[in-house]
Design a protein around this motif. Sequence first.
Motif, short mmCIF file in Angstrom:
data_model
loop_
_atom_site.label_atom_id
_atom_site.label_comp_id
_atom_site.label_asym_id
_atom_site.label_seq_id
_atom_site.Cartn_x
_atom_site.Cartn_y
_atom_site.Cartn_z
N ALA A 189 0.83 -1.21 0.00
CA ALA A 189 0.00 0.00 0.00
C ALA A 189 0.86 1.25 0.00
CB ALA A 189 -0.94 -0.01 1.20
N LEU A 190 1.99 1.21 0.68
CA LEU A 190 2.89 2.35 0.69
C LEU A 190 3.32 2.71 -0.73
CD1 LEU A 190 4.66 4.36 2.33
CD2 LEU A 190 6.45 2.61 2.27
N LYS A 191 3.60 1.68 -1.53
CA LYS A 191 4.02 1.90 -2.92
C LYS A 191 2.90 2.50 -3.78
CE LYS A 191 8.16 -0.05 -2.99
NZ LYS A 191 9.34 0.70 -3.34
N GLU A 192 1.66 2.28 -3.36
CA GLU A 192 0.50 2.73 -4.15
C GLU A 192 -0.32 3.77 -3.40
OE1 GLU A 192 0.38 1.76 -7.24
OE2 GLU A 192 2.12 0.48 -6.85
N LYS A 193 0.34 4.53 -2.55
CA LYS A 193 -0.37 5.50 -1.70
C LYS A 193 -1.18 6.51 -2.51
CE LYS A 193 2.22 7.96 0.87
NZ LYS A 193 3.06 8.55 1.91
N GLU A 194 -0.67 6.94 -3.61
CA GLU A 194 -1.39 7.93 -4.42
C GLU A 194 -2.70 7.36 -4.95
OE1 GLU A 194 -0.76 11.15 -4.41
OE2 GLU A 194 0.85 10.56 -3.04
N VAL A 195 -2.70 6.10 -5.34
CA VAL A 195 -3.92 5.45 -5.81
C VAL A 195 -4.91 5.31 -4.65
CG1 VAL A 195 -4.86 3.34 -6.84
CG2 VAL A 195 -2.66 4.22 -7.61
N LEU A 196 -4.40 5.00 -3.46
CA LEU A 196 -5.27 4.85 -2.30
C LEU A 196 -5.95 6.16 -1.92
CD1 LEU A 196 -3.15 2.52 0.01
CD2 LEU A 196 -5.09 1.91 -1.43
N ARG A 197 -5.34 7.26 -2.25
CA ARG A 197 -5.92 8.57 -1.90
C ARG A 197 -7.28 8.80 -2.56
NH1 ARG A 197 -2.24 11.20 1.01
NH2 ARG A 197 -0.06 10.97 0.52
N THR A 198 -7.53 8.14 -3.69
CA THR A 198 -8.83 8.29 -4.33
C THR A 198 -9.92 7.50 -3.61
OG1 THR A 198 -8.41 6.49 -5.88
CG2 THR A 198 -7.78 8.71 -6.59
#
Length: 161
Positions: free
Chosen positions: A56-65
């Motif tokens: 999830a850390l690697k994909e934090k920007e995607v998680l922001r949505t």
Amino acid sequence: MELSKPWRDEVGYLKARLLEVSYETELAKRFLEEGLVRNAAGKAWQAWKALLAALALKEKEVLRTAFVGVRKLRGGKRLSEADWVVAFMPSTRVRRVAQILARKYGDSVLMYTDIALNLHEYQYNGPDKEGIFSRYPDDDAAREDIERLLRGLEEVKKLLQ
């Protein structure tokens, strides 16, 4: 060892989470060897949760949505919901995070997450022949999924390299 905050030190946080994966995996294997199946289920769950947090850390920007809003921490610090999810990976958010990560890393992330959640439930409730409190009718059924999840941990961990 104190876990680094992902919003302060991403590299340190990632290293700590991967170390946690290794330690928890090793403990799960030991507990299985000793016949402590419910304890092994708990450690396998903790290892999976740590690995999911690392992904999830690697994909934090995607998680922001998906995780919008702000969390207020002790001391008045404000933190985005996505940063909070990555840092704490609460069990109530694990499946949603896995769905999002599966888009990039494949459906196995979601499959192993479902197994991990089932094992988390089993850890607290034990085996249940009627399937009301646990999906596992006996310890052998749980053992099979623990071993499956341990293999999955190794498989998915390679995605971070």
